[in-house]
Enzyme design. Structure first.
Site, PDB file in Angstrom:
ATOM      1  N   ASP A  65       0.728  -1.114  -0.034  1.00 25.51           N
ATOM      2  CA  ASP A  65       0.015  -0.028   0.044  1.00 25.51           C
ATOM      3  C   ASP A  65       0.865   1.233  -0.077  1.00 25.51           C
ATOM      4  O   ASP A  65       0.231   2.421  -0.081  1.00 25.51           O
ATOM      5  CB  ASP A  65      -0.989  -0.153   1.320  1.00 25.51           C
ATOM      6  CG  ASP A  65      -0.364  -0.187   2.577  1.00 25.51           C
ATOM      7  OD1 ASP A  65       0.889   0.156   2.683  1.00 25.51           O
ATOM      8  OD2 ASP A  65      -1.184  -0.019   3.405  1.00 25.51           O
ATOM      9  N   SER A  66       2.327   1.125  -0.086  1.00 24.11           N
ATOM     10  CA  SER A  66       2.918   2.230  -0.455  1.00 24.11           C
ATOM     11  C   SER A  66       2.769   2.773  -1.767  1.00 24.11           C
ATOM     12  O   SER A  66       3.115   4.030  -1.994  1.00 24.11           O
ATOM     13  CB  SER A  66       4.573   1.655  -0.156  1.00 24.11           C
ATOM     14  OG  SER A  66       4.739   0.656  -1.151  1.00 24.11           O
ATOM     15  N   GLU A  83      -0.867  -5.511   8.913  1.00 23.98           N
ATOM     16  CA  GLU A  83       0.039  -4.607   9.638  1.00 23.98           C
ATOM     17  C   GLU A  83      -0.519  -4.745  11.231  1.00 23.98           C
ATOM     18  O   GLU A  83      -1.715  -4.449  11.374  1.00 23.98           O
ATOM     19  CB  GLU A  83      -0.055  -3.280   9.313  1.00 23.98           C
ATOM     20  CG  GLU A  83       0.724  -2.925   8.292  1.00 23.98           C
ATOM     21  CD  GLU A  83       0.940  -1.365   7.737  1.00 23.98           C
ATOM     22  OE1 GLU A  83       0.788  -0.439   8.701  1.00 23.98           O
ATOM     23  OE2 GLU A  83       1.203  -0.913   6.639  1.00 23.98           O
ATOM     24  N   ASP A 103      -1.009  -6.107  -0.182  1.00 23.10           N
ATOM     25  CA  ASP A 103      -1.238  -5.403   1.356  1.00 23.10           C
ATOM     26  C   ASP A 103      -2.724  -5.242   1.719  1.00 23.10           C
ATOM     27  O   ASP A 103      -3.399  -5.097   0.758  1.00 23.10           O
ATOM     28  CB  ASP A 103      -0.626  -4.123   1.541  1.00 23.10           C
ATOM     29  CG  ASP A 103       0.791  -4.137   2.084  1.00 23.10           C
ATOM     30  OD1 ASP A 103       1.154  -4.977   2.865  1.00 23.10           O
ATOM     31  OD2 ASP A 103       1.363  -3.016   2.064  1.00 23.10           O
ATOM     32  N   GLU A 160       9.967  -4.262   9.974  1.00 19.57           N
ATOM     33  CA  GLU A 160      10.146  -2.875   9.354  1.00 19.57           C
ATOM     34  C   GLU A 160      10.689  -1.953  10.324  1.00 19.57           C
ATOM     35  O   GLU A 160      10.350  -1.698  11.529  1.00 19.57           O
ATOM     36  CB  GLU A 160       8.961  -2.295   8.722  1.00 19.57           C
ATOM     37  CG  GLU A 160       9.414  -1.008   8.115  1.00 19.57           C
ATOM     38  CD  GLU A 160       8.075  -0.154   7.261  1.00 19.57           C
ATOM     39  OE1 GLU A 160       7.230  -0.816   6.929  1.00 19.57           O
ATOM     40  OE2 GLU A 160       8.373   0.787   6.743  1.00 19.57           O
TER      41      GLU A 160
HETATM   42  O1  KIV Z   1       3.764  -1.265   1.787  1.00 17.74           O
HETATM   43  C1  KIV Z   1       4.873  -1.465   1.405  1.00 17.74           C
HETATM   44  O2  KIV Z   1       5.224  -1.064   0.477  1.00 17.74           O
HETATM   45  C2  KIV Z   1       5.501  -2.134   2.655  1.00 17.74           C
HETATM   46  C3  KIV Z   1       6.906  -2.247   2.621  1.00 17.74           C
HETATM   47  C4  KIV Z   1       7.174  -0.943   3.259  1.00 17.74           C
HETATM   48  C5  KIV Z   1       7.268  -3.607   3.224  1.00 17.74           C
HETATM   49  O3  KIV Z   1       4.849  -2.578   3.461  1.00 17.74           O
END
Ligand code: KIV
Length: 264
Positions: A45-46, A115, A84, A182
């Site tokens: 979700d980045s 998360e 995610d 992380e």
């Molecule tokens: O959303 C993402 O890209 C992540 C990474 C930072 C591990 O969770």
């Protein structure tokens, strides 16, 4: 199915073989990463930050995750596809079940990443019981950026470290197939990796974990503004995207990335 499975990843951990993971958001990059031997593609979700230009990952919707997951699935053949769970799509175990079902059925996910630690125990148990592979994301939780008071290293103090160790084994016992740590001190990440049987992916968690992940745009040096200190610009070293990804895979497998300069 020719894709890498959770069983294969567990065998890699047992055999001491390092696992390479990168984020991916579209079919073209997914194809390059897959061809370079990246074993796990994470539709993170980045994407809210690096694709949409948002300040945090919080605004990303389930439909957007499915859209990008489908593209990454189409562009790849071999890598395991991890997706995610976006913010609050897992607010209750029932909602998590529904959201994970959509990520798998419509997005083609083989594993969902959630998360949070003990608060998600019941949710992880329920997902695992229904045959949904889960990666439990501990340490710095970008979806909790407001609660954690910014993007900060987690588990530096004894209480925080003990909580993380206990969350890691609780998640494994609940049925998680993988952990992601992380921004965690390298010694703590190493201790957790030794303590659990499931593979542990690190980002800013030092070299002594089973797998490494970076945000693709950070490791290509194209994320605007300040990039995390634990990342490295592999494109600057090689000048070509496929070569940069191949260099990353080689550095992870050979143990030269991350170095102490990329660790806490
Ligand atoms: O959303 C993402 O890209 C992540 C990474 C930072 C591990 O969770």
């Amino acid at each position: 199915m020719n894709r890498i499975t959770t069983t294969r990843l567990k065998k890699m951990k047992q055999g001491g073989e390092k696992i390479a993971c990168l984020t991916a958001y579209d079919a073209s990059f997914a194809h390059i990463l897959d061809a370079a031997g990246v074993e796990i593609l994470l539709v993170g979700d980045s994407l809210g930050m690096v694709i949409q230009g948002q300040e945090t990952t919080l605004p990303v919707s389930l439909d957007e995750m499915i859209y990008h997951a489908r593209a990454v699935r189409t562009g790849s053949e071999k890598a395991l596809l991890m997706v995610d769970m976006p913010f609050m799509a897992d607010a209750t175990p029932e909602q998590a079940m529904h959201s994970a079902g959509r990520l798998m059925k419509e997005g083609g996910a083989q594993m969902v990443k959630l998360e949070g630690g003990s608060v998600l125990l019941e949710t992880v148990q329920a997902l695992a019981a229904r045959g949904i592979p889960v990666c439990s994301h501990l340490g710095l939780l970008p979806q909790s950026v407001h609660k954690q008071g910014g993007y900060r290293v987690q588990g530096r103090d004894e209480a925080g470290a003990l909580d993380m160790i206990s969350d890691a084994s609780a998640m494994q016992a609940a049925g998680a197939d993988m952990l992601l740590l992380e921004c965690v001190p390298a010694t703590l990440a190493a201790e957790i990796t030794r303590a659990v049987e499931i593979p542990v992916i690190g980002i800013g968690a030092g070299p002594d974990v089973d797998a490494q992940v970076l945000v693709l745009y950070d490791m290509l040096g194209i994320t605007p503004g300040k990039r995390p200190s634990f990342s490295h610009d592999f494109l600057a070293d090689s000048g070509d995207i496929s070569a940069a990804v191949a260099a990353y895979v080689q550095a992870v497998k050979g143990g030269s990335f991350p170095s102490s300069a990329h660790s806490f």
